[in-house]
Structure formats: C-alpha cells, structure tokens
Motif scaffolding. Sequence first.
Motif, short mmCIF file in Angstrom:
data_model
loop_
_atom_site.label_atom_id
_atom_site.label_comp_id
_atom_site.label_asym_id
_atom_site.label_seq_id
_atom_site.Cartn_x
_atom_site.Cartn_y
_atom_site.Cartn_z
N MET A 1 0.85 -1.20 0.00
CA MET A 1 0.00 0.00 0.00
C MET A 1 0.89 1.26 0.00
SD MET A 1 -2.80 0.99 2.87
CE MET A 1 -4.27 1.86 2.38
N TYR B 1 -1.31 6.52 3.84
CA TYR B 1 -1.92 5.20 3.85
C TYR B 1 -3.40 5.39 3.50
CZ TYR B 1 2.49 3.43 5.61
OH TYR B 1 3.82 3.13 5.74
N ASP B 2 -4.35 5.07 4.42
CA ASP B 2 -5.75 5.26 3.99
C ASP B 2 -6.43 6.44 4.69
OD1 ASP B 2 -5.84 4.02 6.38
OD2 ASP B 2 -6.81 2.18 5.67
N GLN C 1 -3.58 11.35 0.63
CA GLN C 1 -3.78 10.28 1.60
C GLN C 1 -2.46 9.80 2.17
OE1 GLN C 1 -6.63 8.21 -1.17
NE2 GLN C 1 -6.91 7.05 0.74
#
Length: 221
Positions: free
Chosen positions: A1, A65-66, A63
């Motif tokens: 990610m 990460y999320d 962003q």
Amino acid sequence: MPILTATDLVKTYPEEERPALDHVNLTIEPGEFVTIVGPSGSGKSTLLHLLGGVDRPTSGQVQLYDTDLYQLNETQLAIFRRRQVGLIYQFFNLIPSLTVAENITLPSELDGKPVSEGQLALMLDQLGLTAKRNALPAQLSGGQQQRVAIGRALINEPAIVLADEPTGNLDQHNSQEIMRLLHYANVKQGQTVIVITHDPQVAAQAQRVMTMTDGHLTEGR
Ligand code: ADP
Ligand code: ADP
C-alpha cells in the motif's frame, strides 16, 4: 500500500489566476527516495506543503496510507505533521539562542517525547556534530547549520521526510554531505524521503525523479 497518494490535487492561491498545482497525481511507496525537479515558481514547494499537511488544497486529496489528510480537523492535522513528517528547508530556521543539542531536541520535547542522551549522542555522531553540541547556530558554518536542521527533522524518526531545496544554500561539498544524510535516513532507517530541487545534479541522485512544470507533475527528467 502506498504511503502517500495525491489525487487530482489543485492549489490556486487567492488573487492568482493560474493554479500553482494543476491536477497533480502522485503515488509514493514506503521507503522510496524521490526527487522533484523543476524551475523556480513551477509549484514544487506548494506540492511539498500539501504532502506534509502544511497547507490545504483548493481541491483534490492527499492520503497517508488510507487516511485522507484534508478530512482531518486542524488539531488532527497538526498531530499528523508532528508525528509523521520531518520538514527541512533551504534556510535552516534554527533558533539562534539555543545550542545545537537544544535545536535538535526541542521540537520533540515540546511534543511530549523527551530525547534520551543516547539518542541525541547517536544523532550528533551521525551528523558529525558531536564536538559542536553546545555551540550556537551563529558559530556554525552553513553546512553545519543544515545538518542541525536535519537532526531536528529526523530525531523523532518521522515516516516521511520532506526537504525543500535543502542544498540550495550550500556549496557542492556540503550539498553532497546533506544528500548523504538523507540517503542514510532512507536506506538505514527506511524513511520515505522526498527532496525538491531546481538542481538537476541533485535530482539525479534519486532512484526516482519527477519533473514539475507550470503546476504539472510528470514522471522522469
Ligand atoms: P517552486 O517551489 O517551484 O519555486 P512554488 O510552489 O513556490 O514554486 O510557487 C508556485 C506558484 O505559486 C508561483 O507562481 C508562486 O508565485 C505562487 N505562490 C506560491 N506561494 C504563494 C502564496 N503564498 N500566495 C500566492 N502565490 C503563491
Ligand atoms: P563545513 O564545510 O564543515 O560546513 P566550513 O569549511 O565552512 O565548514 O568551516 C570550517 C570550520 O570553521 C568549522 O569547524 C566551523 O565551525 C568554522 N566556521 C565556519 N563558519 C563559521 C562562522 N561563521 N563562525 C564561526 N565558525 C565558523
């Protein structure tokens, strides 16, 4: 990610007609060392500030990460900046009345994270500043002052290191030393490093080079 993702990032400053950033998209994986090169006024600092949560975009997303940074409120954004981001500027922004050691440790201590003597000693050693720990900024050369600023940015081990023309004010020898320290943070500590520069020679020292032109970001030189 990816660690950082910018999606359709637009920044238009008040009173300006043309956007400083015009739909920038960017994905950065953890542990990458990236340079962004481009002429003065092309939007590099604006992008760096948006990636670091320093300013807010006109539209688009960043962003970590999320987490969508610009959905955070000011308090949450400030916590993100302090915990995750180390910022380094062209002009070192040291506090003139504090020693080398104090300049390095103060921000972390203000954040409630005391720096141990061992941590500080190791950092001073890496920076080549052990003998200068009690010196004031005015007693240091430019290269040494920039090393203090790097120590201050790295001491609490931020995941992301953002450097805005960190070598812009230095000769070639000192520039090399600064790039070596940033590479060390990247390779040895696994930190993700983004360096902006107008100097193609500095830019070429990264695995990945991106080019900013009039608010547009493209991959490669
Ligand atoms: P670079 O870092 O590549 O030199 P900047 O991101 O600093 O570029 O600037 C991009 C554009 O945005 C320039 O036209 C600049 O004049 C403008 N700009 C930057 N900061 C501001 C500001 N605070 N207010 C208005 N315009 C700005
Ligand atoms: P470097 O290449 O290590 O950045 P310089 O070659 O410019 O440093 O300086 C060599 C030595 O002179 C350093 O140890 C530094 O402490 C000292 N020095 C440089 N500039 C100043 C200054 N403005 N005031 C006091 N000492 C200085």
